[in-house]
Write a protein that holds these residues in place. Sequence first.
Motif, PDB file in Angstrom:
ATOM      1  N   LEU A  33       0.814  -1.213   0.000  1.00 41.96           N
ATOM      2  CA  LEU A  33       0.000   0.000   0.000  1.00 41.96           C
ATOM      3  C   LEU A  33       0.848   1.263   0.000  1.00 41.96           C
ATOM      4  O   LEU A  33       0.637   2.134  -0.845  1.00 41.96           O
ATOM      5  CB  LEU A  33      -0.952  -0.007   1.190  1.00 41.96           C
ATOM      6  N   ILE A  83      -9.561   1.697  -0.798  1.00 43.69           N
ATOM      7  CA  ILE A  83      -9.107   1.371   0.553  1.00 43.69           C
ATOM      8  C   ILE A  83      -8.983   2.620   1.411  1.00 43.69           C
ATOM      9  O   ILE A  83      -9.221   2.593   2.627  1.00 43.69           O
ATOM     10  CB  ILE A  83      -7.766   0.599   0.494  1.00 43.69           C
ATOM     11  N   TYR A  86     -12.615   3.656   2.409  1.00 39.66           N
ATOM     12  CA  TYR A  86     -13.100   2.708   3.416  1.00 39.66           C
ATOM     13  C   TYR A  86     -12.473   2.983   4.773  1.00 39.66           C
ATOM     14  O   TYR A  86     -13.145   2.915   5.817  1.00 39.66           O
ATOM     15  CB  TYR A  86     -12.798   1.286   2.955  1.00 39.66           C
ATOM     16  N   THR A  87     -11.197   3.323   4.799  1.00 36.69           N
ATOM     17  CA  THR A  87     -10.530   3.638   6.057  1.00 36.69           C
ATOM     18  C   THR A  87     -11.105   4.897   6.690  1.00 36.69           C
ATOM     19  O   THR A  87     -11.320   4.961   7.906  1.00 36.69           O
ATOM     20  CB  THR A  87      -9.025   3.825   5.815  1.00 36.69           C
ATOM     21  N   TRP A 162      -5.637  -2.325   5.010  1.00 33.41           N
ATOM     22  CA  TRP A 162      -5.243  -3.173   3.888  1.00 33.41           C
ATOM     23  C   TRP A 162      -4.719  -4.514   4.391  1.00 33.41           C
ATOM     24  O   TRP A 162      -5.028  -5.564   3.817  1.00 33.41           O
ATOM     25  CB  TRP A 162      -4.202  -2.441   3.064  1.00 33.41           C
TER      26      TRP A 162
END
Length: 303
Positions: A33, A83, A86-87, A162
């Motif tokens: 990531l 991602i 979503y975080t 992740w």
Amino acid sequence: MSIVGGGKWRREAEQLLVKPFRLLTTTLLSLLLPLSFLLLSRLSSASFLFSLIKSPPQTDSSFFFSIFHYTNPAITYAFVSSISVYTLVLGLTTKITSTDPNRSIPFYPHVSIAWLTLFLVQISVGLGLEGTYPDGLIIGSERNFLSRLVFFFGLHEVMLLWCRVIVRPVVDSTLMGGDAGHHRREETVVERVALAVSCGTLWWWKLRDEIEALVGVAEAKRALLLLLPINGNNANGSFEVGTVDFVNWWLYYMVVTIGMVRIVKGCLWFGMVLLFEQGSRRSPRGVSTASPVHYDDEGDTKV
């Protein structure tokens, strides 16, 4: 007895080998990531550099390279954006008092989807970094230490999600069996320390300077548009802030927002711990709050 003892020794030996290998594999795959952010910053720097020298990048005419040249950034942008969003949503909606981080994640993809996502990201990041310059072009004004620290906290938070959603289910299902990916095991302190140290090392080595190109390119283009005169031939069209520059700017400040949310929630959690600690010290240990109710039920008139 010898067979039972041999089986127990074999299981202990497997645990001694599996645990370090699982820790190493999880840590290395989790670094994909932050490496994705490094790839996006280098692509942004290279695009701006080629626009300055007015020379298109040297590309191969093969069919495979042409497909990869157009699909690789799209895959990386889609993965990093998903991602990160979503975080941020989880950071704004989850409670501060959550003890197990895995319980605060409502959605886990299937192991096969996690496998496919991990494979695509690994291929895209690996081949993308191989085709970029090793030393990125640092563009834009240098951020202060506080801004870099907030971005690092946000990047570490995205990296943790992740790891929990994609990397760990894939590693556990591979090493422990097909059903291991559905049973979420609790994180250990060693795993969290390994992720933090690896992310911090990569940040200090490469990311802390090159990652600023995500916003530096857009700022440099805006400055050039203000300084350079506009003529009828629209020669400054290559310096206009495009969609990719806006997405890079949006990703950078979204990670900064995630870092700010994490810092605020950490301060609130620390304050709650201090308040509960002071409240427990003030209350006497041997007194039960249910004792007056017990006396009333027995008909005792004492207060």
